[in-house]
Motif scaffolding. Structure first.
Motif, PDB file in Angstrom:
ATOM      1  N   ARG A 180       0.519   5.608  -0.357  1.00 47.30           N
ATOM      2  CA  ARG A 180       0.277   6.536   0.220  1.00 47.30           C
ATOM      3  C   ARG A 180      -0.076   7.438  -1.804  1.00 47.30           C
ATOM      4  O   ARG A 180       1.686   7.611  -1.833  1.00 47.30           O
ATOM      5  N   ALA A 224      -7.756   0.691  -4.308  1.00 46.81           N
ATOM      6  CA  ALA A 224      -7.068   1.740  -3.878  1.00 46.81           C
ATOM      7  C   ALA A 224      -7.666   1.217  -2.159  1.00 46.81           C
ATOM      8  O   ALA A 224      -9.163   0.619  -1.653  1.00 46.81           O
ATOM      9  N   PRO A 257     -12.052   0.012   0.964  1.00 48.06           N
ATOM     10  CA  PRO A 257     -11.517  -0.253   0.350  1.00 48.06           C
ATOM     11  C   PRO A 257     -12.412   0.119  -1.122  1.00 48.06           C
ATOM     12  O   PRO A 257     -13.472   0.739  -1.052  1.00 48.06           O
ATOM     13  N   TRP A 282      -4.654   5.358  -1.037  1.00 48.61           N
ATOM     14  CA  TRP A 282      -3.402   4.519  -1.135  1.00 48.61           C
ATOM     15  C   TRP A 282      -4.014   3.141  -2.268  1.00 48.61           C
ATOM     16  O   TRP A 282      -4.243   2.084  -1.833  1.00 48.61           O
ATOM     17  N   ASP A 283      -2.493   3.785  -3.323  1.00 48.06           N
ATOM     18  CA  ASP A 283      -2.897   2.467  -4.115  1.00 48.06           C
ATOM     19  C   ASP A 283      -2.636   0.892  -4.020  1.00 48.06           C
ATOM     20  O   ASP A 283      -1.551   1.266  -2.627  1.00 48.06           O
ATOM     21  N   VAL A 284      -3.362   0.204  -4.049  1.00 53.66           N
ATOM     22  CA  VAL A 284      -3.060  -1.611  -3.899  1.00 53.66           C
ATOM     23  C   VAL A 284      -2.012  -1.975  -4.830  1.00 53.66           C
ATOM     24  O   VAL A 284      -2.683  -2.080  -6.116  1.00 53.66           O
ATOM     25  N   LEU A 342       1.161  -0.868   0.015  1.00 56.04           N
ATOM     26  CA  LEU A 342      -0.143   0.192  -0.104  1.00 56.04           C
ATOM     27  C   LEU A 342       0.682   0.800  -0.653  1.00 56.04           C
ATOM     28  O   LEU A 342       1.732   1.125   0.945  1.00 56.04           O
ATOM     29  N   ARG A 353     -11.547   3.605   7.005  1.00 56.94           N
ATOM     30  CA  ARG A 353     -10.496   3.216   5.902  1.00 56.94           C
ATOM     31  C   ARG A 353     -11.643   2.553   5.099  1.00 56.94           C
ATOM     32  O   ARG A 353     -12.762   0.945   5.600  1.00 56.94           O
TER      33      ARG A 353
END
Length: 296
Positions: free
Chosen positions: A61, A147, A138, A101-103, A59, A136
């Motif tokens: 940012r 993300a 998703p 946050w990109d996964v 993850l 949080r």
């Protein structure tokens, strides 16, 4: 002795085999993650297509710099789960700064992860525990990637029911992590300017509060262009001047409320007003110049 040639009767020439193109390496399966969010802020990722030695779920940012700020990256180990899946768990105790946050996966995060199913039922109308609030959600990015939207608030003023009336909006909410005292007020602050309009707040048990924002005082100056009035809660009266708390709505499963929570607008001479949410799910009032009627 004469050597036979292929043109002589009864003699066959064996054709040379046509070279076959070299086999292309098989494409790696696409990484897809099913997500389950819990009410405390944790997320479980069940991933397919990432079965590689030492694979991790990463993850990062958005807009951050992990090289300069290590907290802008979180690496979660992928362990064997049911079937061919791998599982990664983001505990609620792991801090994610506010932001998107990109996964991804792979040793260096080179493989994006696409969203599968997202079970976010536990986030709907949840009541947070004491201390800092971690929310949080998703969500799918427009490019088809996964993300996580993260909020981190302490204290936090959660917006609830909103009622639009001719010339005003009444907002209800609940304050977490602080006490509402006598003289509590709400403020509408002109973004990019110095104008502030205060209104009294009524309180009830359990941190519940309510207030009404009239549009007229916000439009007292000329509304020559779009204006954003951000809403803040001051839970006690000063002096010293109390710390203001941004009024937002983050305790549910909607990561961007701009197109979901849409309220009726009110028009007056020279302007229109409507309560709305920002891209960060903060509550505000938007003022626009009234359109000039076209001449027949």
């Amino acid at each position: 002795m004469t050597r036979a040639t292929g043109s002589e009767p009864g003699v066959r020439r064996t054709p040379r085999p046509t070279p076959r193109p070299s086999a292309r390496p098989a494409a790696r399966p696409e990484c897809v993650a099913d997500c389950i969010a819990d009410s405390a802020g944790g997320i479980t990722f069940d991933v397919t297509g990432a079965a590689e030695p030492g694979a991790v779920l990463i993850l990062r940012r958005r807009g951050g710099d992990p090289a300069a700020h290590p907290d802008d990256e979180v690496r979660l180990p992928l362990t064997e789960s049911a079937g061919s899946r791998l599982r990664a768990v983001l505990p609620s105790t792991v801090v994610l700064a506010e932001g998107h946050w990109d996964v991804s996966t792979g040793a260096a995060g080179e493989r994006p992860v696409r969203p599968g199913s997202r079970d976010v039922r536990a986030l709907v109308d949840r009541t947070p525990g004491p201390g800092r609030i971690a929310s949080r959600v998703p969500y799918p990015v427009d490019a088809g990637k996964l993300a996580v939207r993260s909020w981190l608030r302490a204290p936090h003023a959660e917006a609830g029911a909103l009622r639009c009336e001719p010339g005003s909006a009444t907002i209800e909410g609940v304050l977490y992590g602080a006490e509402l005292g006598q003289g509590a007020v709400a403020e509408a602050r002109l973004r990019g300017g110095k104008r502030v309009h205060r209104v009294p707040v009524t309180t009830a048990g359990g941190g519940a509060f309510a207030f009404t924002v009239p549009y007229g005082p916000l439009a007292a100056g000329e509304v020559g262009k779009r204006q954003w009035w951000d809403l803040w809660l001051l839970p006690v009266s000063g002096p010293p001047d109390p710390a203001a708390i941004r009024i937002s709505r983050i305790l549910d499963d909607v990561w961007d409320k701009r197109a979901v929570f849409v309220y009726p607008s009110h028009g007056d001479d020279g302007w229109t007003a409507v309560p709305c949410y920002t891209g960060d799910n903060d509550l505000c009032v938007r003022l626009d110049p009234a359109p000039v009627p076209s001449r027949a």
